[in-house]
Motif scaffolding. Structure first.
Motif, mmCIF file in Angstrom:
data_model
loop_
_atom_site.group_PDB
_atom_site.id
_atom_site.type_symbol
_atom_site.label_atom_id
_atom_site.label_comp_id
_atom_site.label_asym_id
_atom_site.label_seq_id
_atom_site.Cartn_x
_atom_site.Cartn_y
_atom_site.Cartn_z
ATOM 1 N N ARG A 74 0.828 -1.204 0.000
ATOM 2 C CA ARG A 74 0.000 0.000 0.000
ATOM 3 C C ARG A 74 0.864 1.256 0.000
ATOM 4 O O ARG A 74 0.518 2.260 -0.623
ATOM 5 C CB ARG A 74 -0.920 -0.009 1.230
ATOM 6 C CG ARG A 74 -1.871 1.179 1.279
ATOM 7 C CD ARG A 74 -2.885 1.037 2.407
ATOM 8 N NE ARG A 74 -3.673 2.262 2.478
ATOM 9 C CZ ARG A 74 -3.318 3.339 3.149
ATOM 10 N NH1 ARG A 74 -2.179 3.340 3.848
ATOM 11 N NH2 ARG A 74 -4.082 4.421 3.153
ATOM 12 N N TRP A 75 2.004 1.203 0.663
ATOM 13 C CA TRP A 75 2.916 2.354 0.689
ATOM 14 C C TRP A 75 3.767 2.447 -0.569
ATOM 15 O O TRP A 75 4.568 3.374 -0.720
ATOM 16 C CB TRP A 75 3.830 2.267 1.905
ATOM 17 C CG TRP A 75 3.104 2.391 3.222
ATOM 18 C CD1 TRP A 75 1.936 3.038 3.448
ATOM 19 C CD2 TRP A 75 3.507 1.840 4.483
ATOM 20 N NE1 TRP A 75 1.571 2.934 4.773
ATOM 21 C CE2 TRP A 75 2.519 2.202 5.432
ATOM 22 C CE3 TRP A 75 4.587 1.071 4.913
ATOM 23 C CZ2 TRP A 75 2.591 1.829 6.772
ATOM 24 C CZ3 TRP A 75 4.664 0.690 6.244
ATOM 25 C CH2 TRP A 75 3.676 1.073 7.164
ATOM 26 N N GLY A 76 3.654 1.461 -1.476
ATOM 27 C CA GLY A 76 4.407 1.482 -2.718
ATOM 28 C C GLY A 76 5.840 1.028 -2.576
ATOM 29 O O GLY A 76 6.673 1.289 -3.461
ATOM 30 N N GLU A 124 1.930 -1.704 -14.334
ATOM 31 C CA GLU A 124 1.965 -0.281 -14.017
ATOM 32 C C GLU A 124 0.553 0.267 -13.795
ATOM 33 O O GLU A 124 0.337 1.100 -12.902
ATOM 34 C CB GLU A 124 2.653 0.490 -15.143
ATOM 35 C CG GLU A 124 2.671 2.012 -14.956
ATOM 36 C CD GLU A 124 3.385 2.471 -13.695
ATOM 37 O OE1 GLU A 124 3.109 3.606 -13.241
ATOM 38 O OE2 GLU A 124 4.204 1.705 -13.149
ATOM 39 N N ARG A 168 -0.496 -0.609 -10.380
ATOM 40 C CA ARG A 168 0.207 0.229 -9.392
ATOM 41 C C ARG A 168 -0.450 1.603 -9.293
ATOM 42 O O ARG A 168 -0.628 2.141 -8.189
ATOM 43 C CB ARG A 168 1.678 0.374 -9.785
ATOM 44 C CG ARG A 168 2.536 1.069 -8.728
ATOM 45 C CD ARG A 168 3.870 1.505 -9.288
ATOM 46 N NE ARG A 168 3.715 2.586 -10.259
ATOM 47 C CZ ARG A 168 3.530 3.865 -9.919
ATOM 48 N NH1 ARG A 168 3.459 4.229 -8.643
ATOM 49 N NH2 ARG A 168 3.396 4.784 -10.857
ATOM 50 N N GLN A 169 -0.816 2.175 -10.428
ATOM 51 C CA GLN A 169 -1.429 3.502 -10.429
ATOM 52 C C GLN A 169 -2.790 3.495 -9.725
ATOM 53 O O GLN A 169 -3.137 4.446 -9.020
ATOM 54 C CB GLN A 169 -1.577 3.997 -11.863
ATOM 55 C CG GLN A 169 -0.252 4.332 -12.538
ATOM 56 C CD GLN A 169 -0.433 4.723 -13.998
ATOM 57 O OE1 GLN A 169 -1.551 4.767 -14.505
ATOM 58 N NE2 GLN A 169 0.677 4.993 -14.680
ATOM 59 N N ARG A 181 -3.698 1.412 -7.322
ATOM 60 C CA ARG A 181 -3.435 1.316 -5.877
ATOM 61 C C ARG A 181 -3.061 2.688 -5.315
ATOM 62 O O ARG A 181 -3.434 3.024 -4.191
ATOM 63 C CB ARG A 181 -2.325 0.304 -5.612
ATOM 64 C CG ARG A 181 -2.713 -1.132 -5.903
ATOM 65 C CD ARG A 181 -1.666 -2.142 -5.448
ATOM 66 N NE ARG A 181 -2.058 -3.468 -5.905
ATOM 67 C CZ ARG A 181 -1.559 -4.072 -6.962
ATOM 68 N NH1 ARG A 181 -0.612 -3.489 -7.681
ATOM 69 N NH2 ARG A 181 -1.987 -5.270 -7.319
ATOM 70 N N ARG A 182 -2.335 3.467 -6.103
ATOM 71 C CA ARG A 182 -1.976 4.819 -5.674
ATOM 72 C C ARG A 182 -3.226 5.691 -5.545
ATOM 73 O O ARG A 182 -3.353 6.485 -4.602
ATOM 74 C CB ARG A 182 -1.004 5.444 -6.688
ATOM 75 C CG ARG A 182 -0.435 6.794 -6.253
ATOM 76 C CD ARG A 182 0.511 6.627 -5.089
ATOM 77 N NE ARG A 182 0.957 7.912 -4.563
ATOM 78 C CZ ARG A 182 1.736 8.055 -3.499
ATOM 79 N NH1 ARG A 182 2.164 6.987 -2.853
ATOM 80 N NH2 ARG A 182 2.075 9.250 -3.077
ATOM 81 N N TYR A 189 -4.790 4.696 -2.353
ATOM 82 C CA TYR A 189 -3.941 5.158 -1.238
ATOM 83 C C TYR A 189 -4.140 6.649 -0.978
ATOM 84 O O TYR A 189 -4.137 7.095 0.184
ATOM 85 C CB TYR A 189 -2.474 4.870 -1.576
ATOM 86 C CG TYR A 189 -1.486 5.402 -0.561
ATOM 87 C CD1 TYR A 189 -1.269 4.731 0.634
ATOM 88 C CD2 TYR A 189 -0.782 6.580 -0.806
ATOM 89 C CE1 TYR A 189 -0.361 5.224 1.573
ATOM 90 C CE2 TYR A 189 0.117 7.078 0.122
ATOM 91 C CZ TYR A 189 0.327 6.388 1.312
ATOM 92 O OH TYR A 189 1.213 6.885 2.244
ATOM 93 N N GLU A 190 -4.329 7.428 -2.035
ATOM 94 C CA GLU A 190 -4.520 8.876 -1.890
ATOM 95 C C GLU A 190 -5.955 9.244 -1.510
ATOM 96 O O GLU A 190 -6.318 10.420 -1.493
ATOM 97 C CB GLU A 190 -4.119 9.574 -3.201
ATOM 98 C CG GLU A 190 -2.622 9.478 -3.473
ATOM 99 C CD GLU A 190 -2.233 10.048 -4.833
ATOM 100 O OE1 GLU A 190 -3.152 10.361 -5.630
ATOM 101 O OE2 GLU A 190 -1.018 10.164 -5.100
#
Length: 378
Positions: free
Chosen positions: A18-20, A333, A336-337, A339-340, A343-344
């Protein structure tokens, strides 16, 4: 308790994802919408219109062979949720469960149903029970007919006359199967919407007379998955709070009589209800969300979503474009984006399936769960 044992070693891994900081491990919870075919005409969902307006799309659902390739690429998943549409309209649903047991090795399989084709459903549940009893007797199978009201009011919400009588018929037949498979868990479930939110005490009291193994409820949400984003289906937060207050009081009153597994389940529900109200009132993630990390959703066409609420709006990709390699898509990718994005805190919802995993990953909420368990022990 086995769920807690499975997730404990992954707590740090999921947080780092989650924190990347690290690549994602495999999720513990997979929801697979096996078909979008549905006979209901629910006020809370428009998925039933999809194949009427686009009949050719039905033929693009994943084949059994494609599903096997996907499951083989995934590995172990502890909770396997089967969804729809109406899951039992999928002719190869027994084979799908057989493949899931072979490659995903789940501990829990959960299947909801609208109960509109009860004889077909009971035939296929009997086949599933026979399969599990013979080859996978440790798997807990949960079947959950939907019950959104009593009598004609249920039929009105679900859009099919006679549906309530079929729910009752199916429920009794499912209960009759329990002696043949001790790990069969027969639930009832209610979608709380603006059409029944003020009648929850009446519905719940009726359900208690039926004696289900458990009774679940979830709030009606606007989701791209259900093509209902423009429909005013979600109840007012205060009305929902009143309904939930009734459930909370009922659970606390009866929890001491339950076995340990049911007390644990009810403790999670109590904490979830508290969080769901806060999310609705504040319209934000009140605890961190691990959608697309601990949980994942797969559509009938092989699309991978972090959850069904984000759905088509935030798809991680389609497995057909990754040669059915789930792990390849999972570390892409695009994934990942997304999940970001989560997360935000650019999204927020009271989705129950995801919320339970979020509670496990959030120490203060998990402590509340433990406290509720201890209180219920008396």
């Amino acid at each position: 308790m086995s769920y807690l044992k499975e997730i404990a070693p992954k707590l740090l891994s999921y947080r780092l994802t989650r924190w990347g900081i690290r690549r994602p491990a495999m999720p513990l919870n997979l929801t697979f919408s096996v078909t979008n075919l549905c006979q209901s005409k629910c006020k809370t969902c428009s998925i039933w219109q999809l194949y009427r307006e686009h009949p050719q799309k039905y033929h693009s659902e994943l084949s059994t062979r494609e599903i096997e390739k996907i499951f083989k690429s995934m590995g172990h998943i502890y909770v396997f949720n089967i969804s729809g549409g109406e899951p039992f309209l999928r002719p190869d649903i027994v084979q799908i469960i057989e493949l899931a047991c072979k490659y995903l090795t789940p501990g829990i399989i959960h299947i909801p149903t609208n109960a509109i084709s009860p004889r077909l459903i009971i035939k296929r549940v009997d086949q599933i029970v026979t399969l599990l009893k013979r080859n996978h007797p440790h798997v807990r199978l949960t079947i959950k007919p939907s019950l959104d009201h009593i009598g004609d009011k249920h039929d009105e919400i679900r859009g099919v006359k006679g549906n309530f009588e079929k729910v009752m018929w199916l429920y009794k037949r499912l209960k009759a199967l329990k002696p043949h498979y001790p790990n069969l868990h027969v639930e009832l479930g209610t979608v709380i919407s603006r059409w029944n939110v003020n009648d929850i005490d009446e519905i719940s009291k009726f359900v208690q007379t039926l004696g289900p193994d458990s009774y679940r409820n979830e709030i009606a949400e606007q989701r791209s998955e259900m093509f209902n984003q423009q429909d005013p289906i979600t109840p007012d937060p205060q009305a929902y709070r009143n309904a939930i207050d009734f459930f909370v009081a009922q659970i606390k009153e009866n929890n001491r009589k339950k076995v340990l597994f049911q007390r644990i389940t009810n403790a999670f529900r109590l904490v979830y209800y508290h969080l769901a109200i806060r999310i609705m009132e504040q319209n934000r993630q009140v605890i961190p969300c691990y959608a697309g990390i601990s949980n994942v959703h797969m559509t009938p066409y092989g699309d991978i979503w972090p959850c069904c609420t984000l759905g088509y709006d935030q798809s991680m990709g389609n497995l057909r474009n990754f040669e059915y390699d789930f792990k390849g898509l999972w570390i892409s990718e695009t994934a990942r984006q997304i999940r970001r994005f989560i997360y935000e805190k650019k999204c927020a919802c009271p989705l129950a399936n995801q919320a339970y995993s979020n509670i496990l990953m959030h120490p203060p909420s998990l402590l509340r769960v433990l406290r509720e368990i201890l209180i219920s022990k008396g």
